[in-house]
Scaffold this active site. Sequence first.
Site: not given
Length: 440
Positions: A318-319
């Site tokens: 995600e990040h």
Amino acid sequence: MPQVLKNPVPAESVRRDRTEVSERVSSILDDIRTNGDAAVRKWSTEFDKWSPESFRLSAARIEEIIAGVPDQVIEDIKFVQHQVRTFAQHQRDSLTDFEIETLPGVHLGQRHIPINRIGAYVPGGRYPLTASAHMTIVTAKVAGVPSVAACTPPIRGEIPAATVAAMHLAGADEIYLLGGVQAIGALACGTETVNRVDLLAGPGNAYVAESKRQLFGEVGIDLFAGPTEILIIADEHADPFVVAVDLLSQAEHGPDSPAVLITTSEELGRKVTKHIDDILPDLPTKDFAEPAWRNHGEIIVVDSLVDAYALADSYASEHVEVLTENPREALATMSNYGGLFLGEGTCVSYGDKVIGTNHVLPTRGSARYTGGLWVGKYLKTVTYSEVTDKASSAQLGEVCGRASRVELFEGHARSGDVRAAKYGTAELNWSDHYNASVSL
């Protein structure tokens, strides 16, 4: 070969947890479909000890709640929403309607139409996540969505005033103090007092994510999402203390949040481990961050940054935070991530809270095939066509007839044949009743 300094828990236990969540969510949604408001109230009472006369806040109540929010909080909310709105508006401006003429009189067009009604879920529970109001509601309004119904849960029986302020300032048309599966079910299925939405947006815990997964098809969703994730790529130039702090910044989201470090420096990896061990005991959110790091934390040492980028792409996190000497190399090298955060001057927390890019991002590897929430998620990209030239319609009709018969679609072929005969010189061999000389 990569050297593993820290491993996560075996995947089997994670799969077991997901099965239990799935079964519980399914039963709650079935109850809401059958019993509407009564079921919503029952589950809100059980999970949140919350059963007001109305879950929807009136305009007067909203104003009363906002009046109690400190001025600095309101100013900060407005500042962040301006950042989000500015970025979202540039996204919207990049999407243009168009019409082209591909043949004489053949007009093809594309339009971006806002979805009529969306449900925005703003997580709460332990943390009042005001930022999620900016990300879901502001972006929807920039897209032109006319009706936004927003939900957020109470926090230990109290109204999260700052979150309500953020939802209102973002432009929510309806605000409900309601959380969890019961909120998602009410928005998606509709009840006696909640009109159903066309699309659900916003992050949440495992139960909220599973609810959206099960409801996909009945309504649209922004994306499949699970517990928040962080992956940091670091070389020997990175500050191990900064790396440790940033890993824990995301681990505090919940006990199932993965935090991964891929580094070219074994020395840095070991220093990061020590810093985390030093920081965790005094971290106010250690009851979430500690099990997250213990069960889902990883540290992997690789031979080169080329290997690091490749391994990071396989995670599709995600990040992805890039703390290297030349962080922009990742832009040209990587392709699987929800959001990329380049250099020590930025961090995932900026993306979560203040910088303006959207923080609703793909998790559990779904960054392999999708990006995060953006203006385009709230738009339906539709097409239209019009043929005003008889010769072009006749030409298309003849090609349509031949192409359709290759696929054994006789009905389709005949739609083309009719126009080839009516607007051109083709014979309509399959009908004795049509007069090819008939004109418009």
